[in-house]
Design a protein around this motif. Structure first.
Motif, PDB file in Angstrom:
ATOM      1  N   SER A  31     -17.216   6.007  32.264  1.00 25.39           N
ATOM      2  CA  SER A  31     -16.001   5.339  32.732  1.00 25.39           C
ATOM      3  C   SER A  31     -16.220   3.844  32.911  1.00 25.39           C
ATOM      4  O   SER A  31     -15.326   3.033  32.633  1.00 25.39           O
ATOM      5  CB  SER A  31     -15.524   5.961  34.050  1.00 25.39           C
ATOM      6  OG  SER A  31     -16.510   5.827  35.059  1.00 25.39           O
ATOM      7  N   ILE A  32     -17.437   3.460  33.353  1.00 28.26           N
ATOM      8  CA  ILE A  32     -17.744   2.035  33.520  1.00 28.26           C
ATOM      9  C   ILE A  32     -17.870   1.361  32.163  1.00 28.26           C
ATOM     10  O   ILE A  32     -17.347   0.272  31.934  1.00 28.26           O
ATOM     11  CB  ILE A  32     -19.032   1.859  34.349  1.00 28.26           C
ATOM     12  CG1 ILE A  32     -18.809   2.359  35.782  1.00 28.26           C
ATOM     13  CG2 ILE A  32     -19.480   0.401  34.350  1.00 28.26           C
ATOM     14  CD1 ILE A  32     -20.038   2.287  36.659  1.00 28.26           C
ATOM     15  N   PHE A  33     -18.569   2.021  31.226  1.00 28.69           N
ATOM     16  CA  PHE A  33     -18.690   1.459  29.881  1.00 28.69           C
ATOM     17  C   PHE A  33     -17.314   1.319  29.224  1.00 28.69           C
ATOM     18  O   PHE A  33     -17.031   0.334  28.537  1.00 28.69           O
ATOM     19  CB  PHE A  33     -19.585   2.351  29.008  1.00 28.69           C
ATOM     20  CG  PHE A  33     -21.045   2.043  29.131  1.00 28.69           C
ATOM     21  CD1 PHE A  33     -21.572   0.897  28.567  1.00 28.69           C
ATOM     22  CD2 PHE A  33     -21.900   2.895  29.810  1.00 28.69           C
ATOM     23  CE1 PHE A  33     -22.921   0.603  28.668  1.00 28.69           C
ATOM     24  CE2 PHE A  33     -23.250   2.611  29.919  1.00 28.69           C
ATOM     25  CZ  PHE A  33     -23.762   1.454  29.353  1.00 28.69           C
ATOM     26  N   CYS A  34     -16.448   2.305  29.444  1.00 30.73           N
ATOM     27  CA  CYS A  34     -15.121   2.282  28.853  1.00 30.73           C
ATOM     28  C   CYS A  34     -14.312   1.114  29.405  1.00 30.73           C
ATOM     29  O   CYS A  34     -13.650   0.389  28.650  1.00 30.73           O
ATOM     30  CB  CYS A  34     -14.412   3.599  29.126  1.00 30.73           C
ATOM     31  SG  CYS A  34     -12.781   3.741  28.371  1.00 30.73           S
ATOM     32  N   ALA A  35     -14.365   0.915  30.724  1.00 38.90           N
ATOM     33  CA  ALA A  35     -13.632  -0.196  31.343  1.00 38.90           C
ATOM     34  C   ALA A  35     -14.148  -1.533  30.832  1.00 38.90           C
ATOM     35  O   ALA A  35     -13.355  -2.440  30.513  1.00 38.90           O
ATOM     36  CB  ALA A  35     -13.761  -0.121  32.860  1.00 38.90           C
ATOM     37  N   ALA A  36     -15.474  -1.656  30.736  1.00 39.80           N
ATOM     38  CA  ALA A  36     -16.058  -2.903  30.232  1.00 39.80           C
ATOM     39  C   ALA A  36     -15.660  -3.145  28.792  1.00 39.80           C
ATOM     40  O   ALA A  36     -15.359  -4.278  28.386  1.00 39.80           O
ATOM     41  CB  ALA A  36     -17.582  -2.851  30.358  1.00 39.80           C
ATOM     42  N   GLY A  37     -15.627  -2.068  27.988  1.00 41.41           N
ATOM     43  CA  GLY A  37     -15.249  -2.203  26.588  1.00 41.41           C
ATOM     44  C   GLY A  37     -13.819  -2.701  26.424  1.00 41.41           C
ATOM     45  O   GLY A  37     -13.524  -3.491  25.514  1.00 41.41           O
ATOM     46  N   LYS A  38     -12.928  -2.257  27.298  1.00 42.15           N
ATOM     47  CA  LYS A  38     -11.537  -2.709  27.241  1.00 42.15           C
ATOM     48  C   LYS A  38     -11.438  -4.209  27.540  1.00 42.15           C
ATOM     49  O   LYS A  38     -10.657  -4.928  26.903  1.00 42.15           O
ATOM     50  CB  LYS A  38     -10.694  -1.917  28.227  1.00 42.15           C
ATOM     51  CG  LYS A  38     -10.501  -0.460  27.842  1.00 42.15           C
ATOM     52  CD  LYS A  38      -9.691   0.287  28.901  1.00 42.15           C
ATOM     53  CE  LYS A  38      -9.492   1.749  28.514  1.00 42.15           C
ATOM     54  NZ  LYS A  38      -8.742   2.504  29.543  1.00 42.15           N
ATOM     55  N   ILE A  39     -12.222  -4.668  28.509  1.00 48.20           N
ATOM     56  CA  ILE A  39     -12.215  -6.094  28.852  1.00 48.20           C
ATOM     57  C   ILE A  39     -12.766  -6.918  27.690  1.00 48.20           C
ATOM     58  O   ILE A  39     -12.204  -7.946  27.304  1.00 48.20           O
ATOM     59  CB  ILE A  39     -13.029  -6.339  30.130  1.00 48.20           C
ATOM     60  CG1 ILE A  39     -12.354  -5.673  31.327  1.00 48.20           C
ATOM     61  CG2 ILE A  39     -13.201  -7.840  30.386  1.00 48.20           C
ATOM     62  CD1 ILE A  39     -13.161  -5.724  32.610  1.00 48.20           C
ATOM     63  N   ILE A  40     -13.867  -6.457  27.118  1.00 44.30           N
ATOM     64  CA  ILE A  40     -14.474  -7.163  25.983  1.00 44.30           C
ATOM     65  C   ILE A  40     -13.488  -7.264  24.823  1.00 44.30           C
ATOM     66  O   ILE A  40     -13.304  -8.329  24.230  1.00 44.30           O
ATOM     67  CB  ILE A  40     -15.769  -6.450  25.534  1.00 44.30           C
ATOM     68  CG1 ILE A  40     -16.846  -6.595  26.604  1.00 44.30           C
ATOM     69  CG2 ILE A  40     -16.262  -7.004  24.199  1.00 44.30           C
ATOM     70  CD1 ILE A  40     -18.075  -5.751  26.356  1.00 44.30           C
TER      71      ILE A  40
END
Length: 230
Positions: free
Chosen positions: A135-144
């Motif tokens: 979930s953290i990687f997914c959120a970071a990926g959306k920001i990137i």
């Protein structure tokens, strides 16, 4: 007593006169017959921990030239400490970070398996299972991806691995700071301004609570912070 130790493990103070002194945990560990304190320091400048099957089974006197060369290449100026059968006996092997030692090394800088197959196995294990949740990687990926879309509109390119397009800064202002390491906002910008491309978006990860600190950057760049997305 067990509940007290659990409470101390959750929160304790490094003051000997405190009722919640962290040292009580360490004292309990070293007093247990089923535990041992590792006989070496954990700081990257002190020791490196070496795992070798032959040394574990037969002792340090049977180290081969090949293993010795491998250890020397990995440890460099540090003192090698070998994982022996004696260290494998206790139920708990405690790596002391309480007194002069500090556990600041990455595991791949501190631990060395002389067998490349075993070495790669455990590095892959850490890579695949010891990381932030999806979930953290997914959120970071959306920001990137959001920042990269802005960057593409400005003419920046994304590389073949899906990276790039903007630059990031990790600016630590409040934690673990020595007074002589604190820089003013002007110095921060002066020291880094030649790194950034014109019109490049800068993503800033920081514990600085006042965004005006980054005003010198904002004069020439569009800035993004976590709270712009979260």
């Amino acid at each position: 007593e067990y509940k007290t130790l659990l409470d101390l493990a959750s929160f304790c103070e490094h003051r000997r006169k405190s009722e919640i002194f962290c040292g009580k945990i360490y004292e309990k560990i070293i007093a247990s017959p089923n535990s041992m304190v590792a006989p070496f320091g954990t700081g990257s400048s002190l020791s490196c921990l070496v795992f070798d099957v032959t040394i574990f089974e037969e002792g340090i006197d049977n180290i081969s030239e090949k293993v010795e060369s491998s250890v020397k290449e990995f440890c460099g100026y540090r003192s090698p400490a070998y994982y022996t059968a004696q260290l494998g006996l206790p139920h708990v092997l405690h790596f002391n970070t309480f007194n002069e030692n500090r556990l600041l090394s990455h595991f791949y800088e501190f631990i060395h398996f002389t067998d490349p197959v075993i070495d790669n196995h455990f590095k892959r294990f850490v890579r695949d299972f010891m990381h932030y949740s999806d979930s953290i990687f997914c959120a970071a990926g959306k920001i990137i991806r959001s920042i990269q879309r802005e960057s593409l509109d400005r003419g920046f390119v994304i590389d073949e691995e899906g990276g790039g397009g903007y630059s990031s800064l990790h600016v630590r202002r409040n934690d673990l700071q020595y007074k002589d390491a604190l820089l003013t906002e002007d110095r921060w910008f002066e020291n880094t301004q030649e790194i950034w491309n014109p019109n490049e978006i800068l993503y800033i990860s920081t514990d600085e609570t006042q965004k005006k600190f980054f005003d010198p950057f904002a004069l020439k760049h569009d800035l993004r912070f976590l709270d712009d997305y979260w």
